[in-house]
Design a protein around this motif. Structure first.
Motif, mmCIF file in Angstrom:
data_model
loop_
_atom_site.group_PDB
_atom_site.id
_atom_site.type_symbol
_atom_site.label_atom_id
_atom_site.label_comp_id
_atom_site.label_asym_id
_atom_site.label_seq_id
_atom_site.Cartn_x
_atom_site.Cartn_y
_atom_site.Cartn_z
ATOM 1 N N ASP A 253 -85.368 -15.495 36.946
ATOM 2 C CA ASP A 253 -84.057 -15.570 36.326
ATOM 3 C C ASP A 253 -83.007 -15.697 37.408
ATOM 4 O OD1 ASP A 253 -82.910 -12.749 36.984
ATOM 5 O OD2 ASP A 253 -84.918 -12.375 36.196
ATOM 6 N N ARG A 254 -81.864 -16.166 37.009
ATOM 7 C CA ARG A 254 -80.831 -16.442 37.998
ATOM 8 C C ARG A 254 -79.468 -16.194 37.383
ATOM 9 N NH1 ARG A 254 -77.960 -20.789 39.422
ATOM 10 N NH2 ARG A 254 -77.564 -21.109 41.620
ATOM 11 N N ARG A 255 -78.644 -15.442 38.084
ATOM 12 C CA ARG A 255 -77.291 -15.208 37.620
ATOM 13 C C ARG A 255 -76.519 -16.518 37.724
ATOM 14 N NH1 ARG A 255 -73.902 -10.380 36.588
ATOM 15 N NH2 ARG A 255 -71.992 -11.366 35.879
ATOM 16 N N ILE A 256 -75.870 -16.899 36.637
ATOM 17 C CA ILE A 256 -75.127 -18.160 36.629
ATOM 18 C C ILE A 256 -73.714 -17.896 37.136
ATOM 19 C CG2 ILE A 256 -74.228 -20.023 35.198
ATOM 20 C CD1 ILE A 256 -77.176 -20.128 35.264
ATOM 21 N N ALA A 257 -73.333 -18.644 38.158
ATOM 22 C CA ALA A 257 -71.972 -18.543 38.658
ATOM 23 C C ALA A 257 -71.064 -19.284 37.691
ATOM 24 C CB ALA A 257 -71.890 -19.161 40.046
ATOM 25 N N LEU A 258 -70.160 -18.599 37.078
ATOM 26 C CA LEU A 258 -69.316 -19.246 36.080
ATOM 27 C C LEU A 258 -67.845 -19.044 36.395
ATOM 28 C CD1 LEU A 258 -70.560 -19.099 32.424
ATOM 29 C CD2 LEU A 258 -70.067 -21.032 33.880
ATOM 30 N N GLN A 259 -67.503 -19.349 37.648
ATOM 31 C CA GLN A 259 -66.081 -19.272 37.977
ATOM 32 C C GLN A 259 -65.311 -20.354 37.230
ATOM 33 O OE1 GLN A 259 -68.406 -19.424 40.548
ATOM 34 N NE2 GLN A 259 -68.432 -17.229 40.865
ATOM 35 N N ASP A 260 -65.983 -21.439 36.960
ATOM 36 C CA ASP A 260 -65.325 -22.566 36.316
ATOM 37 C C ASP A 260 -65.976 -22.813 34.961
ATOM 38 O OD1 ASP A 260 -64.106 -24.851 35.576
ATOM 39 O OD2 ASP A 260 -64.511 -25.960 37.421
ATOM 40 N N ARG A 261 -65.336 -22.301 33.918
ATOM 41 C CA ARG A 261 -65.942 -22.437 32.589
ATOM 42 C C ARG A 261 -65.695 -23.804 31.986
ATOM 43 N NH1 ARG A 261 -63.795 -18.054 29.179
ATOM 44 N NH2 ARG A 261 -62.058 -18.093 30.639
ATOM 45 N N SER A 262 -65.008 -24.672 32.742
ATOM 46 C CA SER A 262 -64.860 -26.042 32.256
ATOM 47 C C SER A 262 -66.117 -26.856 32.550
ATOM 48 C CB SER A 262 -63.650 -26.708 32.910
ATOM 49 O OG SER A 262 -63.859 -26.847 34.294
ATOM 50 N N ARG B 230 -70.475 -21.336 44.317
ATOM 51 C CA ARG B 230 -69.259 -21.682 43.587
ATOM 52 C C ARG B 230 -69.554 -22.840 42.629
ATOM 53 N NH1 ARG B 230 -64.323 -20.988 41.228
ATOM 54 N NH2 ARG B 230 -62.919 -22.712 41.587
ATOM 55 N N GLN B 231 -69.223 -22.627 41.379
ATOM 56 C CA GLN B 231 -69.321 -23.701 40.396
ATOM 57 C C GLN B 231 -67.970 -24.387 40.347
ATOM 58 O OE1 GLN B 231 -72.155 -23.494 37.745
ATOM 59 N NE2 GLN B 231 -71.723 -25.666 37.533
ATOM 60 N N LEU B 232 -67.967 -25.685 40.487
ATOM 61 C CA LEU B 232 -66.713 -26.427 40.498
ATOM 62 C C LEU B 232 -66.903 -27.660 39.629
ATOM 63 C CD1 LEU B 232 -64.052 -25.895 42.085
ATOM 64 C CD2 LEU B 232 -64.818 -27.594 43.733
ATOM 65 N N GLY B 233 -66.486 -27.559 38.378
ATOM 66 C CA GLY B 233 -66.744 -28.663 37.461
ATOM 67 C C GLY B 233 -68.236 -28.884 37.348
ATOM 68 N N GLU B 234 -68.663 -30.080 37.622
ATOM 69 C CA GLU B 234 -70.101 -30.379 37.522
ATOM 70 C C GLU B 234 -70.830 -30.143 38.833
ATOM 71 O OE1 GLU B 234 -70.325 -30.514 34.452
ATOM 72 O OE2 GLU B 234 -68.181 -30.919 34.385
ATOM 73 N N TRP B 235 -70.113 -29.642 39.833
ATOM 74 C CA TRP B 235 -70.718 -29.340 41.119
ATOM 75 C C TRP B 235 -71.171 -27.883 41.156
ATOM 76 C CZ3 TRP B 235 -71.776 -32.723 44.937
ATOM 77 C CH2 TRP B 235 -71.119 -33.961 44.936
#
Lengths: 254, 442
Positions: A111-120, B332-337
């Motif tokens: 399992d892996r924690r999902i980084a969701l700083q950007d919910r777009s 870091r999630q950045l859009g689709e990156w």
């Protein structure tokens, strides 16, 4: 005879509710109250279409939820296509911030924690962003009634929802259409600045266990001109579920 | 062990007949690897590889608390990396043509879960290097394109709220499979030119391994504490020179006979071998005992997610010295990156045995990173790199993957390795290659 009484009672209740809905907040609160359930289960079919309308991908999953709104936990378990079968996503919704999410990938056996700083971020590349899939918590928005419009032949309130400062959102505001006859949300336009970037249309609204449920949802990304349809099947509410089945440990059970 | 496997298979088969819940997944994959350069040990430039994998999961109709899982791999390879054998223990030097990938039962009762049998056990928190993953041996026949191997054991766990306590016992060691001696991922020093290497096999420990882990999930900080008492799954290599046979005592040649080239007397054995050149070396793989005490954490913040693993290794064998391995990573999630970068480090690195095959130790200290981009529901692009801190070795991987309809996926991967010959990554600078893979999932 009892059927007639039932119809009259429902009509009276609706009239009473409509009369009481003096402002947008009350309408939204009532819409939320009507869909609040202890648990939910459905089988989803997610179809993506490119700008020319050609279907580009299809994914199926089973969805399980326990709790409601800011207190809920959900598990999405993919069943098709074969290459993602067994992939599972645990979503723990928070009333005050973005949800916590973990993904189980069978191929990696971890399992892996999902980084969701950007919910777009788009959900598996579809037109739904992670934020779009979160449950709407009415208390996190400021609402204003803009008027009344007809959506697919049904009279609806048009309400503007602006996220409160405590609610981080990719959208500056949303316009929400709520049917007057059953308080079902049937359309949401999402704005970045003053431009509609995504449009969500719900149709095939049917009652399941007393809950008006849209079984067909179409998300249109106006910037990419692509669409994603989510169809719900075998929807069930208030099933007995166990909190222990909504944990990171439970994710690895196939 | 074979009896256990047969019994489990029998139970599984009898269950399938009346099962209500049956799921499976599998794929057939063909891969083609092209190496532009040959190496001293390997002149092959093109390798074809085939894999057929099927996994089934069965829950008996009236026993929802019980689940059986079984998986099978069938392999073929054009470069002698597969041996015709059925392997249950995964201890062979080559990959077996028929391999039991998984054969386990899972018992779940409320907060208690136990997995029994052949299974995958991952403790990893980070995404680039995982020093705490002690029950996750790998197949290193291609050092930069590895695959995890299952282990055989019992894994009970209890989850109470956000806390999970887990124990692991494996009844035997499953080793990581190191590169084959006659292939390109084994590099030999120039001094070894002309020396014949004889493989004397592996010496496996007789006892099993144990581990325990306490994991806290949820909230703003996740962390874990791990203990391990077992063996390193990365082989240590013992090299033993084989001396040429001593010239047997015999009559002293007449000084007038022959050309008088030898002045030695047969009574002096040292003299007879003193200038002997070693032409043969015998190697044996060993797996020294190892204890590990480790902590790991993941801290999601509004801007970045921090992930870290820190492991202290204390070999009970006094001939080996203790050391620590750690990895610090931000994501870091950045859009689709999805962007990931980090640093892998080691203390007491000089204590590493010179002939141990341990890529995790050998790659540290290094900067590592990965970036992936989801183009659309069908296409993804990813790049990853590792660069040694001293600049002596670099690794770069670029990957493009494209789903075709619902069942097919094509992937093209380019791997570039460079650096100096005495560096772990740099020694493979003639092993840059291009891989194309086509997978059919069912």
């Amino acid at each position: 005879m009892s059927r007639v009484l039932y119809v009259v009672a429902v009509a009276a209740a609706l009239l009473t509710s409509a009369g009481a809905a003096e402002n947008a907040q009350q309408i939204v609160d009532e819409a939320q109250r009507r869909v609040t359930t202890k648990s939910e289960r459905y089988e989803g079919l997610l179809e993506s279409f490119n700008a020319s309308g050609k279907k580009t991908s299809e994914k199926r999953w089973t969805f399980l939820r326990i709790g409601a709104h800011g207190q809920s936990k959900s598990i999405i378990r993919f069943t098709a296509p074969a290459e993602v079968r067994g992939v599972a996503l645990l979503i723990v919704n928070r009333a005050d911030r973005a949800s916590d999410q973990w993904m189980w990938t069978p191929a990696l056996a971890r399992d892996r924690r999902i980084a969701l700083q950007d919910r777009s971020t788009r959900f598996f590349g579809t037109d739904f962003s992670f934020e779009d899939l979160e449950e709407r918590e009415a208390a996190q928005y400021t609402h204003q009634l803009l008027g009344e419009e007809s959506v697919a032949g049904a009279a609806a309130w048009k309400i503007e929802a602006v996220p409160k400062p405590t609610r981080s959102s990719q959208y500056a505001k949303q316009h929400v259409w709520i049917r007057k006859d059953n308080y079902a949300i049937v359309r949401i336009d999402s704005f970045v600045k003053e431009q509609v970037v995504r449009q969500l249309e719900m149709s095939d609204v049917r009652q399941v266990g007393g809950i008006w449920t849209a079984h067909d949802t179409m998300m249109t990304d106006h910037q990419r001109r692509t669409r994603t349809r989510l169809r719900l099947d075998k929807v069930e509410y208030n099933l007995p579920m166990n909190d222990d089945d909504f944990t990171v440990q439970a994710l690895r059970r196939q | 062990m074979k009896r256990l496997a047969a019994a489990a298979a029998l139970v599984l088969c009898s269950t399938v007949v009346q099962a209500q819940t049956f799921t499976h997944r599998g794929f057939a994959e063909g891969r083609f690897l092209a190496f532009p350069q040959t190496t001293v040990t390997d002149g092959t430039r093109a390798i074809a590889d085939g894999l057929l994998r099927e996994e089934v999961f069965v829950t008996p109709p009236t026993w929802a608390w019980l689940q059986f899982a079984a998986g099978l791999d069938l392999r073929g390879n054009s470069h002698d990396q597969v041996e015709n054998a059925i392997d249950i223990g995964d201890r062979s030097l080559r990959r077996p043509s028929v391999s039991i990938r998984r054969l386990s039962a899972t018992v779940n009762y409320g907060r208690f879960t136990a997995d029994i049998g052949k299974q995958f056990i991952r403790w990893a928190r980070a995404d680039v290097i995982n020093p705490i993953d002690r029950f996750a041996p790998r197949n290193y026949l291609n050092v930069v394109d590895t695959e995890f191997l299952p282990v055989s054991g019992v894994r009970p766990s209890v989850q109470i709220g956000n806390e999970t306590l887990e124990a692991v016992w494996t009844w035997h060691l499953t080793p990581s499979r190191m590169p084959l001696l006659d292939q390109r991922w084994t590099t030999l020093p120039p001094e070894a030119a002309g020396i014949s290497i004889e493989d004397a096999g592996s010496r496996f420990p007789a006892r099993g391994q144990v581990g325990a882990r306490w994991r806290h999930t949820g909230g703003r900080v996740e962390w874990g504490l791990s203990l391990f008492d077992g063996f390193t799954h990365h082989p240590h290599v013992q090299a033993t020179p084989i001396m040429p046979p001593v010239v047997p005592p015999g009559p002293v040649p007449d000084a007038n006979e022959g050309d008088g080239a030898s002045e030695e007397t047969p009574d002096d054995p040292d003299a007879s071998n003193g200038d002997a050149v070693i032409t043969n070396i015998e190697i044996t793989r060993t797996f020294p005992r190892l204890r590990m005490y480790a902590v790991d954490t993941a801290i999601p913040t509004r801007w970045l997610t921090f992930k870290a693993e820190w492991a202290y290794f204390a070999p009970p064998d006094h001939a080996l010295r203790s050391y620590t391995l750690f990895v610090l990573e931000v994501e870091r999630q950045l859009g689709e990156w999805l962007l990931t970068g980090g640093y892998a480090g080691e203390t007491n690195a000089e204590s590493a045995p010179p002939l141990a095959f341990d890529p995790e130790r050998a790659i540290a200290p290094a900067f590592v990173g990965r970036a992936s981009y989801t183009v659309d529901p069908r296409r993804t692009i990813a790049v990853e790199f590792a660069a040694r801190q001293n600049g002596d070795g670099q690794y770069f991987k670029g990957d493009y993957s494209h789903a075709i309809r619902q069942r097919w996926r094509a992937t093209v991967t380019a791997i570039v390795l460079s650096g100096s010959n005495d560096d772990f990554l740099g020694q493979f600078d003639r092993n840059s290659h291009l891989t194309t893979a086509l997978r059919f999932s069912f």
